[in-house]
Enzyme design. Structure first.
Site, short mmCIF file in Angstrom:
data_model
loop_
_atom_site.label_atom_id
_atom_site.label_comp_id
_atom_site.label_asym_id
_atom_site.label_seq_id
_atom_site.Cartn_x
_atom_site.Cartn_y
_atom_site.Cartn_z
N ASP A 1 -7.00 0.29 -7.07
CA ASP A 1 -6.72 -0.64 -6.28
C ASP A 1 -7.66 -1.88 -6.40
OD1 ASP A 1 -5.46 -2.29 -4.45
OD2 ASP A 1 -6.23 -1.11 -2.87
N ASP B 1 -20.70 0.80 -8.18
CA ASP B 1 -19.87 0.49 -9.37
C ASP B 1 -19.14 1.68 -9.81
OD1 ASP B 1 -18.64 -0.63 -11.80
OD2 ASP B 1 -20.47 -0.37 -12.93
N HIS C 1 0.95 -1.18 -0.15
CA HIS C 1 0.09 0.00 -0.09
C HIS C 1 0.81 1.20 0.14
CE1 HIS C 1 -2.97 -3.07 1.44
NE2 HIS C 1 -3.70 -2.44 0.71
N GLU D 1 -10.39 -2.90 1.82
CA GLU D 1 -9.94 -3.10 3.00
C GLU D 1 -9.39 -1.56 3.72
OE1 GLU D 1 -7.78 -2.60 0.31
OE2 GLU D 1 -7.09 -4.87 0.56
#
Length: 229
Positions: free
Chosen positions: A155, A121, A36, A60
């Site tokens: 990501d 989305d 990250h 996350e």
């Protein structure tokens, strides 16, 4: 128990915790910083003054955490399609979305005042707000229009690990990648993670397992991204 390095620094000897999504490894506790920090900080420091940042995916919360460490950031727009990913990450891997060491407003990065979190989305979000044709730009409703971003960080899944149908939609979708180009400021930066680098002995990516990545590089050049690193 006698004092030793392990008893004095137990934080360095915790068991690993791995997050899987559809049998594919997404994040590991022991690989957090290496992934990250590398994804976020080189681009953040390359931009002269990154104020508006968008994250596609990153459920996350660790990419969000690294972005919020930069005091120049006024807004981080995170768009994650899977709300269960966010709730699971809050409960089971809170270390990855913990901003308590630098935030004065919220311990959890998802709740930070600079975070705007959307569970929808990202494909549709960008294409609806940042069309490329002048005619479509005029048709964008006033209530959903958005200002461009200094950085967009993608990501999402590695190109070589996703299913063929989804790969075709993602890495060959000219409208989507064109909308990302449109969504950036003039000096904006697009950041992506695209999997492991091939070996010198690997076949040409257009012919091997990494064909999706080859298609991606071809697509983003075609939509107008001028420099790639």
């Amino acid at each position: 128990q006698t004092a030793n390095y392990r008893t004095q620094h137990p934080q360095f000897f915790q068991p690993n915790r791995i997050l899987f999504l559809d049998t594919i490894s997404q994040s590991t506790a022991l690989g957090d910083e290496a992934y990250h920090e590398t994804l976020v900080h080189p681009a953040m420091f390359s931009h002269v003054n990154p104020k508006r940042v968008a994250i596609i995916g990153g459920g996350e919360g660790a990419t969000l955490r690294e972005v919020l460490k930069h005091k120049t950031v006024d807004l981080c727009q995170m768009i994650e399609i899977d709300d269960q990913m966010i709730s699971t990450s809050r409960e089971w891997i809170p270390k990855l979305n913990d901003c308590s060491d630098f935030s004065t407003t919220a311990n959890n990065c998802f709740d930070n005042e600079r975070t705007s979190l959307l569970c929808q989305d990202a494909f549709g979000w960008f294409m609806d707000r940042f069309p490329t044709s002048e005619e479509k730009k005029k048709q964008v409703p006033q209530d959903i229009r958005a200002d461009p971003f200094d950085l967009i960080i993608m990501d999402a899944l590695d190109p070589e690990y996703i299913e063929a149908d989804f790969a075709t939609q993602l890495y060959n979708n000219m409208e989507f990648w064109s909308s990302l180009r449109e969504a950036l400021t003039d000096d904006g930066i697009l950041v992506m993670q695209v999997g492991s680098a091939p070996l010198n002995s690997s076949p040409a990516e257009a012919l091997g397992l990494h064909q999706s990545r080859h298609n991606l590089f071809t697509t983003i050049q075609e939509v107008g991204f001028e420099v790639m690193h």
